[in-house]
Design a protein around this motif. Structure first.
Motif, PDB file in Angstrom:
ATOM      1  N   ALA A 104       0.685  -1.148   0.069  1.00 55.13           N
ATOM      2  CA  ALA A 104      -0.068   0.030   0.063  1.00 55.13           C
ATOM      3  C   ALA A 104       0.877   1.233   0.027  1.00 55.13           C
ATOM      4  N   ASP A 105       0.769   2.130  -0.936  1.00 56.09           N
ATOM      5  CA  ASP A 105       1.759   3.145  -0.964  1.00 56.09           C
ATOM      6  C   ASP A 105       0.749   4.348  -0.921  1.00 56.09           C
ATOM      7  N   THR A 106       0.845   5.136   0.335  1.00 54.72           N
ATOM      8  CA  THR A 106       0.036   6.312   0.550  1.00 54.72           C
ATOM      9  C   THR A 106       1.033   7.637   0.569  1.00 54.72           C
ATOM     10  N   PRO A 107       0.316   8.743   0.339  1.00 52.67           N
ATOM     11  CA  PRO A 107       1.088  10.122   0.427  1.00 52.67           C
ATOM     12  C   PRO A 107       1.445  10.061   1.745  1.00 52.67           C
ATOM     13  N   GLY A 108       2.640  10.797   1.851  1.00 53.66           N
ATOM     14  CA  GLY A 108       3.044  10.857   3.388  1.00 53.66           C
ATOM     15  C   GLY A 108       2.774  12.208   4.041  1.00 53.66           C
ATOM     16  N   HIS A 109       2.212  13.275   3.405  1.00 52.28           N
ATOM     17  CA  HIS A 109       1.945  14.572   4.377  1.00 52.28           C
ATOM     18  C   HIS A 109       0.881  14.328   5.340  1.00 52.28           C
ATOM     19  N   GLU A 110       1.010  15.341   6.071  1.00 49.51           N
ATOM     20  CA  GLU A 110      -0.063  15.274   7.133  1.00 49.51           C
ATOM     21  C   GLU A 110      -1.605  15.423   6.672  1.00 49.51           C
ATOM     22  N   GLN A 111      -1.691  16.140   5.663  1.00 52.73           N
ATOM     23  CA  GLN A 111      -3.031  16.197   5.114  1.00 52.73           C
ATOM     24  C   GLN A 111      -3.509  14.834   4.587  1.00 52.73           C
ATOM     25  N   TYR A 112      -2.693  13.748   4.548  1.00 63.60           N
ATOM     26  CA  TYR A 112      -3.049  12.486   3.984  1.00 63.60           C
ATOM     27  C   TYR A 112      -2.999  11.482   5.133  1.00 63.60           C
ATOM     28  N   THR A 113      -3.070  11.925   6.539  1.00 66.54           N
ATOM     29  CA  THR A 113      -2.977  11.002   7.413  1.00 66.54           C
ATOM     30  C   THR A 113      -4.233  10.086   7.235  1.00 66.54           C
ATOM     31  N   ARG A 114      -5.377  10.404   6.764  1.00 70.61           N
ATOM     32  CA  ARG A 114      -6.743   9.327   6.719  1.00 70.61           C
ATOM     33  C   ARG A 114      -6.181   8.275   5.532  1.00 70.61           C
ATOM     34  N   ASN A 115      -5.419   8.744   4.669  1.00 68.96           N
ATOM     35  CA  ASN A 115      -5.249   7.714   3.589  1.00 68.96           C
ATOM     36  C   ASN A 115      -4.315   6.872   4.089  1.00 68.96           C
ATOM     37  N   MET A 116      -3.104   7.488   4.751  1.00 75.00           N
ATOM     38  CA  MET A 116      -2.241   6.537   5.458  1.00 75.00           C
ATOM     39  C   MET A 116      -2.826   5.469   6.470  1.00 75.00           C
ATOM     40  N   ALA A 117      -3.773   5.974   7.163  1.00 71.31           N
ATOM     41  CA  ALA A 117      -4.389   5.136   8.234  1.00 71.31           C
ATOM     42  C   ALA A 117      -5.101   4.179   7.334  1.00 71.31           C
ATOM     43  N   THR A 118      -5.760   4.131   6.042  1.00 67.52           N
ATOM     44  CA  THR A 118      -6.542   3.296   5.517  1.00 67.52           C
ATOM     45  C   THR A 118      -5.477   2.397   4.849  1.00 67.52           C
ATOM     46  N   GLY A 119      -4.429   2.655   4.537  1.00 71.80           N
ATOM     47  CA  GLY A 119      -3.374   1.776   4.082  1.00 71.80           C
ATOM     48  C   GLY A 119      -2.954   0.880   4.962  1.00 71.80           C
ATOM     49  N   ALA A 120      -2.737   1.353   6.103  1.00 70.20           N
ATOM     50  CA  ALA A 120      -2.233   0.777   7.430  1.00 70.20           C
ATOM     51  C   ALA A 120      -3.482  -0.389   8.150  1.00 70.20           C
ATOM     52  N   SER A 121      -4.556  -0.253   7.684  1.00 66.69           N
ATOM     53  CA  SER A 121      -5.390  -0.790   8.543  1.00 66.69           C
ATOM     54  C   SER A 121      -5.389  -2.520   8.485  1.00 66.69           C
ATOM     55  N   ASN A 122      -4.825  -2.901   7.441  1.00 65.73           N
ATOM     56  CA  ASN A 122      -4.811  -4.368   7.076  1.00 65.73           C
ATOM     57  C   ASN A 122      -3.236  -4.732   6.791  1.00 65.73           C
ATOM     58  N   ALA A 123      -2.278  -3.842   6.915  1.00 66.34           N
ATOM     59  CA  ALA A 123      -0.968  -4.344   6.625  1.00 66.34           C
ATOM     60  C   ALA A 123      -0.211  -5.044   7.771  1.00 66.34           C
ATOM     61  N   ASP A 124       0.645  -5.877   7.645  1.00 72.76           N
ATOM     62  CA  ASP A 124       1.293  -6.689   8.675  1.00 72.76           C
ATOM     63  C   ASP A 124       2.464  -5.934   8.895  1.00 72.76           C
ATOM     64  N   LEU A 125       2.953  -5.026   8.024  1.00 68.68           N
ATOM     65  CA  LEU A 125       4.398  -4.686   8.308  1.00 68.68           C
ATOM     66  C   LEU A 125       4.398  -3.053   7.761  1.00 68.68           C
ATOM     67  N   ALA A 126       5.090  -2.330   8.255  1.00 70.29           N
ATOM     68  CA  ALA A 126       5.385  -0.923   7.629  1.00 70.29           C
ATOM     69  C   ALA A 126       6.798  -0.681   7.451  1.00 70.29           C
ATOM     70  N   VAL A 127       6.939  -0.054   6.174  1.00 69.78           N
ATOM     71  CA  VAL A 127       8.712   0.047   5.646  1.00 69.78           C
ATOM     72  C   VAL A 127       8.584   1.504   5.789  1.00 69.78           C
ATOM     73  N   ILE A 128       9.253   2.044   6.793  1.00 68.02           N
ATOM     74  CA  ILE A 128       9.457   3.518   7.127  1.00 68.02           C
ATOM     75  C   ILE A 128      10.632   3.854   6.659  1.00 68.02           C
ATOM     76  N   THR A 138       9.928  14.650  12.219  1.00 67.23           N
ATOM     77  CA  THR A 138       8.712  14.719  12.491  1.00 67.23           C
ATOM     78  C   THR A 138       8.053  13.997  11.742  1.00 67.23           C
ATOM     79  N   GLN A 139       7.993  13.647  10.758  1.00 65.06           N
ATOM     80  CA  GLN A 139       7.192  12.942   9.900  1.00 65.06           C
ATOM     81  C   GLN A 139       7.527  11.385   9.938  1.00 65.06           C
ATOM     82  N   THR A 140       8.498  11.034  10.545  1.00 63.36           N
ATOM     83  CA  THR A 140       9.163   9.420  10.786  1.00 63.36           C
ATOM     84  C   THR A 140       8.303   9.351  12.032  1.00 63.36           C
ATOM     85  N   LYS A 141       8.064  10.048  12.984  1.00 64.50           N
ATOM     86  CA  LYS A 141       7.558   9.845  14.402  1.00 64.50           C
ATOM     87  C   LYS A 141       5.853   9.677  13.980  1.00 64.50           C
ATOM     88  N   ARG A 142       5.368  10.809  13.094  1.00 63.43           N
ATOM     89  CA  ARG A 142       4.009  10.599  12.652  1.00 63.43           C
ATOM     90  C   ARG A 142       3.574   9.476  12.155  1.00 63.43           C
TER      91      ARG A 142
END
Ligand code: ADP
Length: 630
Positions: A104-128, A138-142
């Protein structure tokens, strides 16, 4: 790069291939696109076999039988799709001999938090992704916070652009130490730092001599090997009923997908909400009956007894029940422009159950960049908060940390039907389960009988000066003359007392109406006809009051007067001041009024006199059998 594989090798490998869903977090500048591009490119040798593998996975995890289940690529979005909003998450699919991957490839900016949450909702792992030159930002932390919130347990920390820091091991260690210190409270199960250069390909899919000091795996090797099994099958059995299958009188089955655990014929099951128990008779599928079924399987269960079960019920094992409550604490991510208002009525969908719900308290919002807790009265797009939720009826759930299937919910806006937010249950609230209503010796029916009437709420809504109080007053006078028991509630008598702490912001208006609704309901419990005269500009709040009382006890009377007429009448001079900009948030002028679409009564004051309109209200009460005709 991988050596080309023979078809036989592929076929052999595919048989045991597992699926890994992961999410990439980072911005374009960190090299996210390059990294994904590199993974896709370096693994493209198996391109022809992707479809074969997807077919296999469809059979294993999907719900479409033999056909390819494209939902496997996008199922995190299903709920949103049903609700008709597009959340921009690109899902890409690739495969190696060992595993198939959905990224799941989601945009990283804060205004896309909901997109990121959607992508993360069924992922097993995150590549940060981290830029080796910049380190933990800051964005790494977010991104890390959102991943932990959405239940991701494994982090691959891709320290990219390692070439730009001369492949420096000490720089890499520094970043690793900083990240581990920051992420410790987030509770990830594994954090695997990997130095790489996405641009040059170092350590992405093949080890690099320039990173000889790195003893760990390449990124791809890590993705292929990490064990992310949550062992859903070993978890308590949860079966959210999707629909009741009753093709004829002899067959009654409950269809759905097993969320967790395993089931066999003969197993004792309990309907979580009602506590009714029975045993599983058969596990029916298109391909015949099964001896057992487990997490991810779509089946129809039949039971040995006739038990009352409907869509939305949750079947479990008697010894391993989910929580059942009408109040729980949750974390919420807000996903629409229109703000979350505590007290407003929304729908929530948890597993297969949809119920009305309100946020009863917004404990605090969380600054996604600093993780600070901030006081808040409402919640805007992409904001995250801890809240208490109250549902219109008790529902069954598990804490999200225990079960993502039965612990996640979406919030639906009742007006637009759009997904307004996504939530994760933390725990049920004890007070909800421990308080039991006091059954009184004299009940509401008895109180009403004494008054020789049936109780109701007549809810007069309309613009200021439309005529609500004038009509309501006359209705009350006429009813009193007939010996009926009434109580008139209006803005003034409530705002001077009970609601004197409330102003006129949207949030306060919602709370105002909620309290009035509760008071009016108490009057109906007393057997009284409550006449309520409030502008109540929002459809959703009027519905909230309607939902508080029994069917037929809420009579919405729309006092329909054009704005121009109200402005011309202006008995209190309020429009004059509002139009001069002296009163903020004035309904009809600087704040919207949502006219009722299906009011029980429409009272057009420009066509009929006050007396006629009051008589119409009384005729309606007679027609409904609430008062006797005279
Ligand atoms: P609200 O309670 O909706 O703010 P009020 O009842 O205080 O409105 O004021 C409505 C005004 O409109 C009063 O001055 C009333 O006499 C006048 N009016 C004129 N025609 C009508 C009508 N047919 N029904 C109700 N009010 C009317």
């Amino acid at each position: 790069m991988h050596a080309p594989l023979t078809t036989a090798e592929l076929a052999g490998a595919a048989a045991e291939k597992t699926l890994l869903r992961f999410l990439t977090c980072g911005s374009v500048d960190d090299g996210k696109s390059t990294l994904i591009g590199r993974l896709l490119y370096d693994t493209k040798l198996v391109f022809d076999d992707q479809l074969a593998a997807l077919e296999k996975d469809s059979r294993k995890h999907g719900t479409t039988g033999e056909a390819i289940d494209l939902a496997l690529l996008v199922d995190g979005l299903e709920a949103e799709r049903e609700q008709g909003i597009t959340i921009d998450v690109a899902y890409r699919y690739f495969a190696t001999a060992k595993r198939t991957f959905i990224v799941a490839d989601t945009p990283g900016h804060e205004q896309y938090t909901r997109n990121m949450a959607t992508g993360a909702s069924n992922a097993d792992l995150a590549v940060i992704l981290i830029d080796a030159r910049k380190g933990v930002l800051t964005q790494t932390k977010r991104h890390s916070f959102i991943c932990s919130l959405l239940g991701i347990r494994h982090v691959a920390l891709a320290v990219n652009k390692i070439d730009l820091v001369d492949y420096s091991e000490s720089r890499f260690r520094e970043i690793e130490a900083e990240y581990r210190a920051f992420a410790a409270p987030l509770g990830f199960e594994t954090i695997t730092p990997i130095p790489l250069s996405a641009r040059d390909g170092d350590n992405v899919t093949a080890p690099s001599p320039r990173l000889a000091w790195h003893k760990g795996p390449t990124l791809l090797a890590h993705l292929e090997e990490i064990d992310v099994e949550t062992d859903l099958e070993a978890k308590p059995f949860r079966f959210p009923v999707q629909w009741v299958n009753r093709p004829n009188l002899d067959f009654r089955g409950f269809a759905g997908t097993i969320a967790s655990g395993t089931v066999r014929p003969g197993d004792e099951v309990v309907v979580a909400a009602s506590g009714k128990t029975s045993r599983v008779a058969r596990i029916v599928t298109m391909d015949g009956d099964l001896a057992s079924a487990s997490a991810g399987d779509s089946v129809t269960l039949t039971l040995e007894d006739e038990v009352d079960i409907a869509r939305g019920d949750l079947l479990a094992r008697p010894a391993e029940r989910p929580e059942v409550s009408n109040q729980f604490a949750a974390r919420l991510i807000w996903m629409q422009d229109e703000r979350l208002l505590p007290g407003r009525s929304y729908l929530i969908k948890l597993a297969t159950r949809t119920v009305p719900a309100t946020v009863t308290s917004l404990k605090h919002k969380i600054d996604v960049n600093t993780l600070e807790k901030l006081a808040a009265r409402t919640l805007g797009l992409n904001e995250i908060a801890e809240v208490n939720v109250e549902t219109g009826a008790p529902i069954a759930f598990d804490p999200y940390a225990d079960n993502r299937e039965t612990g996640a919910f979406i919030v639906i806006d009742r007006e637009t039907n759009a997904t307004a937010g996504a939530g994760m249950v933390q725990h049920g609230l004890r007070r909800a389960t421990n308080i039991h209503r006091h059954a009184s010796a004299v009940d509401r029916a008895a109180r009403a009988r004494l008054k020789n009437q049936k109780p109701a709420i007549v809810w007069f809504t309309g613009l200021s000066a439309s005529g609500k109080s004038t009509i309501a007053n006359l209705v009350e006078a006429k009813l009193a003359a007939r010996g009926q028991h009434t109580m008139l509630l209006d803005g003034d008598n409530v705002r001077f007392g009970l609601n004197k702490d409330l102003g006129f912001t949207d949030a306060d208006r919602v709370e105002n109406v909620r309290r009035i609704g509760e008071v009016a309901k108490l009057f109906t419990d007393a057997g009284v006809i409550a006449l309520c005269s409030f502008i109540s500009p929002f459809e959703s709040e009027r519905r909230m009051v309607r939902d508080l009382v029994g069917a037929g006890e809420f009579i919405e009377a729309f006092v329909d007067t054009p704005l121009e007429t109200c402005i011309a009448r202006d008995p209190k001079g309020l429009y004059k001041r509002a139009l001069a900009g002296e009163i903020p948030n004035f309904t009809g002028v600087s704040s919207p009024y949502e006219a009722p679409q299906a009011a029980e009564l429409v009272l057009p004051t420009t066509d009929a006199s006050v007396d006629e309109l009051a008589d119409r209200v009384i005729a309606e009460l007679e027609r409904r059998g609430l008062i006797d005709a005279v």
